[in-house]
Design an enzyme around this catalytic site. Structure first.
Site, PDB file in Angstrom:
ATOM      1  N   ASP A   1     -34.531  -8.470  23.916  1.00 50.60           N
ATOM      2  CA  ASP A   1     -34.249  -9.139  25.175  1.00 50.60           C
ATOM      3  C   ASP A   1     -34.014  -8.037  26.210  1.00 50.60           C
ATOM      4  O   ASP A   1     -33.741  -6.887  25.856  1.00 50.60           O
ATOM      5  CB  ASP A   1     -33.002 -10.010  25.026  1.00 50.60           C
ATOM      6  CG  ASP A   1     -32.618 -10.674  26.335  1.00 50.60           C
ATOM      7  OD1 ASP A   1     -33.506 -11.263  26.971  1.00 50.60           O
ATOM      8  OD2 ASP A   1     -31.445 -10.591  26.709  1.00 50.60           O
TER       9      ASP A   1
ATOM     10  N   ASP B   1     -28.433 -10.185  22.941  1.00 52.70           N
ATOM     11  CA  ASP B   1     -26.983 -10.229  23.120  1.00 52.70           C
ATOM     12  C   ASP B   1     -26.432 -11.641  23.166  1.00 52.70           C
ATOM     13  O   ASP B   1     -25.256 -11.844  23.440  1.00 52.70           O
ATOM     14  CB  ASP B   1     -26.581  -9.506  24.414  1.00 52.70           C
ATOM     15  CG  ASP B   1     -27.109 -10.206  25.658  1.00 52.70           C
ATOM     16  OD1 ASP B   1     -28.185 -10.839  25.551  1.00 52.70           O
ATOM     17  OD2 ASP B   1     -26.470 -10.135  26.711  1.00 52.70           O
TER      18      ASP B   1
ATOM     19  N   ASP C   1     -31.533 -15.479  23.587  1.00 58.22           N
ATOM     20  CA  ASP C   1     -32.521 -14.527  23.124  1.00 58.22           C
ATOM     21  C   ASP C   1     -33.485 -15.146  22.126  1.00 58.22           C
ATOM     22  O   ASP C   1     -34.603 -14.710  21.992  1.00 58.22           O
ATOM     23  CB  ASP C   1     -31.835 -13.313  22.473  1.00 58.22           C
ATOM     24  CG  ASP C   1     -30.896 -12.636  23.449  1.00 58.22           C
ATOM     25  OD1 ASP C   1     -31.216 -12.640  24.645  1.00 58.22           O
ATOM     26  OD2 ASP C   1     -29.846 -12.143  23.021  1.00 58.22           O
TER      27      ASP C   1
END
Length: 1302
Positions: free
Chosen positions: A606, A968, A972
């Site tokens: 991501d 995170d 994602d």
């Protein structure tokens, strides 16, 4: 596996038969049926190597069903299709987007599946005996009906008694055998036992009893009338499940979920949730006023309690389950055999180690059970308020909730179930599910006319109306001062939290070639043991031994050839790797996946918060008017933004909340609001506006602000941000002024809702300037709203139209310091890196360049695909992006421009494809033949929704990449973050190379242990068989020394090597049956065999062998001669039939020291593990063991020799033994280093024999690398063009994974 092709309306497609015909007996029933029902014919323009075209699954026999053009996202090779075991497996692997209209599936798969089901049930099962449970879902299973037969049950009981419990043990391991032995097939409607089989590749069986739910107790309380529906909704599954007139319901419970028998449909269906086909209008109508008490009780009895019960498993249950593991049963067999042979010492050692292992496992499982129980315990003890029809508001415990109950919500409420918000709005903390504690705003389900299922209505995600179990309602605001109401959607284990708990209780098995090869390896050892048993029987029967002795010796061969300590030795390597990861702050909930990490060759990242920093800094805003953009207002100068619609948008177009005096919410919203220097308050009781919530959020200018003509702005209604919609909208009212609409989101999306004349003509170029410099850019727009509308009655479509474009908000999003070095490390190791983000495409390209994901010398090709519009078919275009210099507002920087013309030599460089989520979706649907080729070089994927991120990862996996996803939070990759196998405390991507290094080290360690245990067992196996030829054997203490003092200690310490600190540009072999590994094992077995045979024969030819004594020590030592000279006839030593002999002594020394040599040779260091000499404990162990063995060999200590049942031999013969062992060591080491570990040699051999990797991505690289027309640049193709999508893939050198370079 690869799908290729596309859909063309009006044409029939025929599958091609690829490769060599496979014998029918090797094919699963479905695979055989597919082959018989396909035609070897295909359109002329399709290359034979391409396999099937897309448009669903193309069975020629059912070609007319496939003209609907339902897409299949990616690739599936026809020969692979013939290998599938179930239609669901075929369906999942071929991708195919599902289409649903009024709960009727229109996908061609459904029709072809029905044909298969008719065939399979007609030929193999009784009518109605076979069905599918959870059809089309991840936990799909096949279900078979059986009826218990008394005579069969009696026979099985007798068999259990006469087999001394072996038959029940087999039934415990094989539930299907238990059902087949005790029951006869019948229809599911008559079944009292059902057999379940998963439709994945593992084909796991489970057995469940059919239970009955009686409603007779309710009949007396409510006087139920069997002639009338029990539930108001006649179409409800509950009405269809109740059998009349006896008022009973048949059900089964599978993995904590209850299924009831639908008498109308004739199948088991999930209960405990509202029906999916319900429309929003029906939900409001049927459940908007609550349930009657009678209906509540019926639902409560049939659906079960709303609890997530994770019972603390009793220790005795855990103990029995662990002890009945096949590994421990085999150990029990081995121990019993050893006791019968008086081999007590090692038997006790194994018992002690097994008890410790079992105790630790049981303790760990018990702790997990207790922790999970405590985690969900509070869920079952919540008091809630519900509104009942004719009963009003009442309080009750959450465990009594049923689907359809109407909840009354307030602030600070823990959700005990999944619920659909009907009235009011809520701010929810979904951190328990997503891992992100950012407040999320939920809006009520709109009351839309029509029969479209509520989940599919509207443009956005249905989840924005759903309050999930386990989440916390931070704030609840009722519309027009009314209460906040939500209807219970799902209860118990059907909820989001329940599903999460079930994923922990019933994890998906790990599919990795290593573990499949391990089973084959053990089967080979069993086969070898069988040969040894036959040999032993022949030798001992011919020598006239007693039957009991013959049987014991034959069974002993099994425990020698199949080492009982093998699983424990393999587990220690993974345990050490897990411990090293934990020290680095990387936590693992699925240790078996550590080995899989060693094979990763593609990592998806991501962007925001992963590659770039979490925080965003507001750099400035670019206002616009009708003529174009004005000068940028920079916030770094400290000047406040002048009052106007743009300032108002920044103050109120967000989802921030005021909680305990602190403003909380999305970091981007927070930075934007802070830049305005305004303040936020909650309205008092005296605040009343038409359609506004009771406690509206008000933003006001602070005391230092001047020249602001309004007192404040009240937020009346929110349409929250959605990653799918890429925008959010608010309705506000100025204090004493107009009602306004503000929109914020992706600039392209916001501009599409604006009046064209209000969008500056330089919009695209100005946006490109900032996105190509890595800025995060947000678009803002607004309009005035007519005052005569009721706010809550307004639909989103009405509000989001004819807006006026206000300008661009520009935020800085810097790279994390660790990002570039880590990506460079991965790329240098030839591990492919891919960016998947929800951000702007140009911003993503810039971040990819700055991070090193795309180097300066490499080109980026932008792919744009558009849906079918009117008479125009779907199109795809390719544009080369080129770097140009541009003077930015603050400094000189690079930006990317679309180059219209390119020269022919432009193809000499390497390329990366960049595309957005919309293009990805169109390509998946209309240009699926191009998808694998695009993925070969696809590096930047922007504006991707969570669902598209998951789909993209799956597409990479279908190309046989080993894919890792690093992000995170939940956005994602769907909601995978909570259940991800690895979690790192380090807030950057440094954890990725650490994990890969440890994975590679663990994988190599596993191979080392397999090889060592195989050699150890074969060394002992060969030695024992040679001694059996003389009806001799090793003594108990000799076995004990080899098993305990040598092998066990080596098995524990050999795995201690840490990971090598550098990632090399190739991976370790992923299979046990790879040629180098097999050759290593075979050559070392042959070397050991040759050495032991030579020693066995040579010792018999020594002059002192037939001197009439059984000791050949020098007679200068009288003590030794007295103790060791024996009569000519050999005498048995002890009671276990072991003879002391020169053969025994020679074989034992050769075998024992050879085990030490093999451990040293097989202990791999670089390039995947730390050098062996750095494993100090292991080196010390080897030195001590070798010293002890040499001491025993050369020390003339009679008591020691007598203890170990050894004979004293001349010193010269002992030197010969050392020479043989040294020769074996040198040859083994040379073979291992010069041949087995020589990558250059193996690559040469591969080229000589024309070996080519069978991985799909490697096939695409080879097949498509030399096409001069690929990649197409400055071209546009259409889905109805002949040959569209055909072409050749470009092979990017950076993406070489060397997966076949062993």
């Amino acid at each position: 596996m690869s799908w290729a092709g596309r859909h063309r309306a009006g044409n029939e497609f025929f599958p091609s038969k690829l490769g060599t015909e496979r014998p029918a007996w090797k094919q699963p029933p479905l695979g055989q049926w597919l082959r018989e029902n396909t035609v070897s014919q295909e359109p002329a323009e399709i290359p034979p190597s391409r396999g099937w075209l897309v448009g669903g699954v193309q069975f020629a026999k059912y070609g007319h069903l496939l003209r609907e053009g339902v897409c299949s996202r990616a690739s599936f090779n026809l020969e692979e299709c013939y290998r599938v075991n179930s239609f669901s497996q075929l369906e999942r692997e071929s991708g195919g987007g599902w289409a649903c209209s009024n709960s009727t599936w229109t996908h061609p798969f459904r029709k072809v599946r029905e044909e298969w089901n008719r065939f399979s049930m007609g030929d193999h099962f009784e009518k109605g005996q076979h069905a599918l449970l959870n059809e089309g879902e991840e936990n799909e299973m096949e279900i078979f009906g059986y009826r218990t037969q008394s005579c069969r049950k009696t026979l099985c009981l007798a068999g259990s008694i006469f087999s001394f419990g072996i038959l029940p043990l087999v039934f415990y391991w094989k539930p299907a055998w238990h059902v087949w032995a005790n029951c006869i097939p019948c229809s599911l409607q008559e079944a009292d036992v059902v057999l379940l089989r998963t439709t994945d590749e593992f084909q796991t069986y489970s057995r469940k009893k059919v239970m009955w739910i009686c409603l007779s107790a309710l009949n007396s309380a409510f006087r139920l009338n069997p002639d009338n529906p029990f539930i108001t909704d006649e179409e409800s599954i509950i009405n269809r499940a109740i059998r009349k007139p006896d008022l009973k319901v048949r059900c089964i419970k599978v993995q904590k979920i209850r299924y009831v028998w639908d008498n109308l449909e004739g199948q088991f269906q999930k209960i405990g949730c509202l029906e999916d086909w319900l429309s929003s209008a029906k939900i409001h109508l049927k459940f908007g006023s609550g349930l009657t008490m009678e209906e509540q009780e019926i639902r409560r009895l049939i659906c079960g309690p709303n609890t997530i019960d994770v019972e603390i498993t009793p220790i005795w249950k855990l103990l029995i389950k662990e002890v009945l593991n096949p590994f421990y049963v085999f150990q029990l067999f081995s121990v019993c055999l050893w006791f019968s042979e008086d081999y007590k010492e090692y038997a006790f050692a194994i018992i002690i180690m097994s008890i410790i292992s079992i105790a630790l496992t049981v303790y760990d499982l018990r702790e997990q059970s207790v922790k999970l129980h405590r985690l969900v315990e509070a869920h079952n003890n919540i008091t809630v308020s519900i509104y009942g029809k004719n009963a009003g508001v009442q309080e009750l415990e959450s465990r009594f909730l049923v689907p359809g109950d109407l909840l009354i919500l307030g602030n600070k409420v823990q959700m005990p179930c999944d619920a659909i918000l009907l009235d009011g709005s809520c701010v929810v903390n979904e951190g328990m599910l997503t891992g992100e504690s950012i407040p999320v705003t939920k809006t009520p389900l709109p009351k839309m006319e029509g029969s479209v299922p509520w989940r599919t209505q509207g443009e956005g995600e249905y989840k924005r109306h759903v309050l999930f179990c386990g989440t916390e309602v931070i704030q609840a605001k009722g519309a027009c001062s009314s209460t906040v109401k939500a209807v219970v959607l799902q209860t118990g284990f059907n909820t989001a939290k329940g599903d999460l708990v079930r994923s922990i209780l019933y994890p998906r098995p790990v599919s990795f070639k290593l573990y499949r090869d391990a089973i084959r390896f053990l089967l080979c050892l069993v086969g070898t043991a069988t040969i040894g048993m036959i040999y032993t029987l022949c030798v001992y029967v011919l020598s006239g031994e007693t039957p009991g002795e013959v049987v014991k010796k034959a069974l002993d061969v099994i425990t020698i050839a199949v080492p009982p300590a093998l699983p424990a030795a393999l587990t220690t390597g993974i345990m050490y790797a897990q411990r090293r990861l934990k020290k680095r702050g990387i936590f693992c909930i699925s240790p078996q996946r550590i080995n899989v990490c060693g094979q990763l060759n593609l990592v998806c990242f991501d962007k925001t918060g992963t590659l770039t920093r979490d925080g965003l800094d507001v750099w400035g805003v670019m206002p616009c008017d009708g003529n174009g953009f004005r000068e940028v207002h920079s916030f770094t100068s400290g000047r406040t933004l002048p009052w106007g619609p743009l300032c108002a948008a920044m103050t109120c177009c967000h989802s921030l909340i005021l909680l305990d005096g602190t403003i909380q919410g999305d970091p981007l919203d927070l930075k934007m609001f802070e830049a305005t220097t305004w303040e936020m308050v909650v309205s008092g009781d005296d605040f009343h506006l038409k359609g506004a919530p009771g406690c509206a959020m008000i933003v006001k200018p602070c005391g230092t602000s001047s020249q602001v003509p309004v007192e404040g702005i009240a937020v009346l209604h929110q349409f929250p941000f959605s990653s799918v919609l890429q925008r959010m909208t608010v309705i506000v009212q100025e204090m004493g002024g107009d009602q306004l609409v503000f929109m914020k989101g992706a600039p392209e999306r916001v501009a599409s809702f604006c009046q064209p004349e209000t969008v500056p003509t330089s919009f695209v170029s100005e946006l490109q300037i900032y996105t190509t410099q890595g800025f995060r850019v947000i678009g803002l727009a607004y309009k005035k709203l007519e005052m005569d509308h009721h706010i809550s009655a307004l639909m989103r479509e009405q509000v989001e139209s004819d807006l006026i474009f206000l300008g661009l908000l520009i935020l800085e999003n810097r790279l994390k310091e660790e990002t570039k070095p880590v990506l460079e490390e991965l790329i240098s190791a030839r591990i492919r890196t891919v960016m998947i983000t929800g951000d702007n495409l140009q911003t993503a390209i810039t971040v990819a360049r700055k991070s090193g994901m795309v180097s300066e010398s490499q080109k980026v090709i932008l792919i744009e695909a558009n849906e079918t519009t009117g008479s125009s078919s779907a199109s795809i275009s390719w544009k080369l992006l080129e770097e140009k210099k541009h003077i930015a507002y603050r400094n000189q920087d690079n930006y990317i421009n679309i180059r219209e013309e390119i020269s022919d030599n432009s193809k000499e460089g390497s390329y990366h494809f960049a595309l957005n989520g919309k293009s990805f979706q169109v390509i998946s649907q209309h240009f699926s033949s191009l998808l694998p080729k695009i993925l070969m070089n696809g590096t930047i994927f922007a504006r991707m929704s969570p669902g598209q991120k998951s789909s993209l990862v799956e597409e990479f996996q279908k190309l046989d990449y080993f894919v890792g996803m690093c992000g995170d939070g939940a956005n994602d990759c769907g909601e995978a973050s909570v259940a991800s196998p690895f979690t790192s405390k380090t807030p950057n991507i440094e954890c990725v190379p650490h994990l890969i290094k440890e994975g590679r080290a663990a994988l190599v360690t596993s191979f080392c242990m397999f090889k060592y245990m195989a050699l150890y067992s074969m060394i002992q196996y060969v030695g024992v068989l040679l001694l059996y030829w003389e009806t001799n054997n090793l003594s108990n203490y000799q076995f004990l020394f080899q098993d305990l003092a040598i092998t066990t200690i080596i098995g524990v310490t050999m795995n201690l090597n840490g990971a090598y600190p550098k990632l090399v540009p190739f991976r370790p072999a992923g299979r046990l049956i790879s040629p180098p590994l097999l050759l290593s094992v075979i050559l070392n077995i042959l070397l050991s065999l040759a050495m032991q045979i030579v020693g066995f024969i040579l010792v018999q030819r020594q002059p002192w062998y037939s001197m009439g004594m059984h000791s050949a020590c020098t007679l200068q030592n009288d003590t030794i001669s007295k103790l060791t000279i024996l009569p000519t006839a050999p005498v048995k030593n002890g009671t276990n039939g072991v003879f002391t002999s020169f053969e025994n002594t020679t074989i034992w020394f050769l075998g024992t020291i050879n085990c030490i040599i093999v451990a040293l040779v097989f202990s791999k260091g670089k390039p995947f593990r730390q050098p062996t000499y750095k494993n100090y404990i292991f080196v010390l162990v080897l030195v001590v063991q070798l010293s002890v063995c040499l001491f025993i060999l050369f020390a003339d200590i009679p008591e020691l020799y007598r203890c170990l049942d050894l004979l004293c031999t001349p010193v010269l013969w002992r030197v010969y033994i050392v020479i043989m062992l040294s020769s074996n060591f040198v040859v083994s080491l040379v073979v291992e280093e010069a041949i087995i570990e020589n990558r250059a040699l193996w690559m040469t051999i591969k080229r000589c024999f024309g070996y080519q990797s069978k991985s799909q991505y490697r096939i695409w690289q080879r097949a498509l690398a030399n096409d001069p027309s690929w990649p197409p640049i400055n071209q546009t193709s259409y889905s109805d063009m002949p040959g569209c999508g055909r072409g050749v893939s470009y092979s990017n050198p950076v993406f070489e994974s060397n997966e076949d370079q062993l």
